[in-house]
Design an enzyme around this catalytic site. Structure first.
Site, PDB file in Angstrom:
ATOM      1  N   HIS A   1       0.699  -1.390   0.141  1.00 33.68           N
ATOM      2  CA  HIS A   1      -0.190  -0.122  -0.007  1.00 33.68           C
ATOM      3  C   HIS A   1       0.737   1.288  -0.045  1.00 33.68           C
ATOM      4  CE1 HIS A   1      -3.159   2.933   1.441  1.00 33.68           C
ATOM      5  NE2 HIS A   1      -3.860   2.140   0.907  1.00 33.68           N
TER       6      HIS A   1
ATOM      7  N   ASP B   1      -7.838  -4.416  -0.541  1.00 36.06           N
ATOM      8  CA  ASP B   1      -8.413  -4.792  -1.895  1.00 36.06           C
ATOM      9  C   ASP B   1      -8.362  -6.265  -2.051  1.00 36.06           C
ATOM     10  OD1 ASP B   1      -8.915  -2.178  -2.518  1.00 36.06           O
ATOM     11  OD2 ASP B   1      -6.717  -1.483  -2.583  1.00 36.06           O
TER      12      ASP B   1
END
Length: 431
Positions: A307, A365
Site C-alpha cells: 500500500h 483490496d
C-alpha cells in the site's frame, strides 16, 4: 531535544521564520503559506505527498504502525463493534451516537433512500454495457437538478439534508446501475431493512419472488462499507475538497469524487486483484507468478499486496481476512479454485522473505474483491461499491471544509518548464 516551534528559511539576504504547526498526533508540519509572498519561492511537491492541504479532525493514518483512526477510534474496533450507520454518524458529527441519536439518524437516512422518479429515465440514456461508475458519475451529478432545496452550501440545514440524501441514495443509484446493465427491473428500497440489507435487496432481488437476505453476507458488506468509509486526504477526497472549494454544490462535488475514484490506481485496485487471481487460475501456478513478481525485468505485479501509505499490515485487511472466511463458509464456496488460489497466495506471500522484507502484505483490496465476488457482484461493480461506502467520508470532509475559517478556493502552483515569452511568427515566415 526540544520541540521546534519554527524553522528558518534563508537564501542570501532573504530570511523568513516559518511556524511549525502541531497536530494532536502525527508529524509536525511547516506552515509555508507566507513563503511565496515573502521570498518569491514556492514549494515543488508532485502528488502533494509532502504537503498538508488542510486541517482535519476526521481520519488519521499512521502508515508505519499500520493504524487507521476515525475520529480517534481504531478501524478494527469500529468494524467489529459498530455498524455502518454508527460509523457514518461518527464521521459526520464527531462522536458516536446515543441510542436515540442513532435511531433518528437511521430514520433520516432510511426515508431518503428513494430516488426522484424522473431520475430513473436518466438510466435509459446510457448504453446497456456502460460501466456502473460512468452511470453513477452522471446520475449523482444530476441530483443537483432535482434537489434544489439542498444546494445552498451556506445554509447549515441544507448541508445536513444534502449529506443525508447522498448517503441514502447512493446505494439506490448503484443498485439501479447494476439492474440496468443486466436488463432487470429496478427494485425500490424497503424501509424495514438495514442499510446493507437494503442494498443487497435492491441489487439481487426480483419482483417475482421474495429475496432472503443472509445476515452473514449483510454483516460482511456492512464491514466493507465501514472499512472504506474514509481514508484521509486520498485522491478522490482531495478532489471533492478541491471541487467544493469553488463553492460547487455537494452533488457536483461527490460526482467529481466518483470520477476520480474510478481510476485503476485508486478505487479499481480490488478489481485488479481479482483479475490477477483469475489469471493465475490454479494454486500450482502460484510459484511461477511469485517469481515473476520478484523479477525486475517482468512488468507483472502482485495486485492487492502492499500500500502506498501503509508500510505495515493494512489494519483493514485484518478484519477483511476474518470476514472473508465466514462469508466463504456461509456461501459454501470454500473449494472454489479462485479462493483456493487467493488463500495459497496469501500463505506464501506472508512467509516469503522477499515480501516480508519489502513489507508487501495483503491489503484490504485483496480480501474485499474475494468477498464481493463470492456474494455475486461482477467485478465492474466493485468500484461502485467503493464509491457507495466512501460517500460518507466525502460528505464529512466536504462539510468540514465548508465550515473551516481558513476555507478558500484551491489553487495549486506549478513549476513551469515550457517556452519563455517569444514573438509571434506569421505563417508565411514559419520554417
Amino acid at each position: 531535544m526540544a520541540d521546534k516551534t519554527s524553522v528558518v528559511f534563508e537564501d542570501g539576504d532573504k530570511r523568513l521564520t516559518l511556524p511549525v504547526k502541531k497536530g494532536s498526533i502525527g508529524p509536525d508540519v511547516i506552515d509555508v503559506r507566507k513563503l511565496y509572498n515573502e521570498t518569491g519561492y514556492f514549494t515543488f511537491d508532485p502528488g502533494f505527498t509532502s504537503t498538508a492541504s488542510c486541517e482535519s479532525e476526521i481520519t488519521y493514518i499512521d502508515g508505519d504502525k499500520g493504524e487507521l483512526l476515525y475520529r480517534g477510534y481504531s478501524i478494527d474496533d469500529l468494524a467489529i463493534n459498530a455498524d455502518f450507520m454508527e460509523v457514518s454518524y461518527l464521521l459526520l458529527n464527531g462522536e458516536l451516537p446515543t441510542v436515540g441519536e442513532k435511531e433518528k439518524f437511521v430514520s433520516n437516512i432510511t426515508y431518503h433512500t428513494m430516488l426522484h422518479e424522473q431520475l430513473a429515465f436518466f438510466f435509459r440514456g446510457f448504453r446497456r454495457d456502460a460501466h456502473p461508475m460512468a452511470v453513477m458519475c452522471g446520475v449523482v451529478g444530476a441530483m443537483s437538478a432535482f434537489y434544489h432545496d439542498s444546494t445552498d452550501i451556506m445554509d447549515p440545514r441544507q448541508r445536513v439534508i444534502a449529506s443525508h440524501r447522498l448517503i441514502a441514495k447512493m446505494p439506490t443509484i448503484a443498485a439501479m446501475a447494476y439492474k440496468y446493465s443486466i436488463g432487470q427491473p429496478f427494485m425500490y428500497p424497503r424501509n424495514d431493512l438495514s442499510y446493507s440489507e437494503n442494498f443487497l435487496y435492491m441489487t439481487f432481488g426480483v419482483p417475482c419472488e421474495q429475496y432472503q437476505v443472509s445476515p452473514t453476507v449483510a454483516r460482511a458488506l456492512d464491514r466493507i462499507f465501514t472499512l472504506h468509509a474514509d481514508h484521509e486526504q486520498n485522491a478522490s477526497t482531495s478532489t471533492v475538497r478541491l471541487a467544493g472549494s469553488s463553492g460547487a454544490n455537494p452533488f457536483a462535488c461527490v460526482a467529481a469524487g466518483v470520477a476520480c475514484l474510478w481510476g485503476p490506481a485508486h478505487g479499481g485496485a480490488n478489481e485488479a486483484a481479482l483479475n490477477m487471481l483469475q489469471e493465475i487460475g490454479r494454486p500450482e501456478r502460484i510459484p511461477e507468478y511469485i517469481e515473476r513478481a520478484k523479477s525486475k525485468d517482468d512488468p507483472f505485479r502482485l495486485m492487492g499486496f502492499g500500500h502506498r501509505v501503509y508500510k505495515n499490515y493494512d489494519p483493514r485487511a485484518k478484519v477483511m481476512q476474518e470476514t472473508a472466511s465466514s462469508v466463504l463458509s456461509e456461501l459454501g464456496v470454500d473449494n472454489d479454485p479462485l479462493f483456493q488460489v487467493a488463500r495459497e497466495l496469501e500463505r506464501i506471500a506472508l512467509s516469503d522473505e522477499y515480501f516480508i522484507e519489502k513489507k508487501l502484505y495483503p491489503n484490504v483490496d485483496f480480501y474485499s474483491g474475494i468477498i464481493l465476488k463470492a456474494i455475486g457482484f461482477p467485478t465492474t461493480m466493485f468500484t461502485a461499491l467503493f464509491a457507495l461506502a466512501r460517500t460518507v467520508g466525502w460528505v464529512a470532509q466536504w462539510n468540514e471544509m465548508i465550515t473551516d475559517p481558513a476555507y478558500k478556493i484551491g489553487r495549486p502552483r506549478q513549476l513551469y518548464t515550457g517556452q519563455p515569452r517569444r514573438p509571434f511568427v506569421a505563417m508565411d515566415q514559419r520554417g
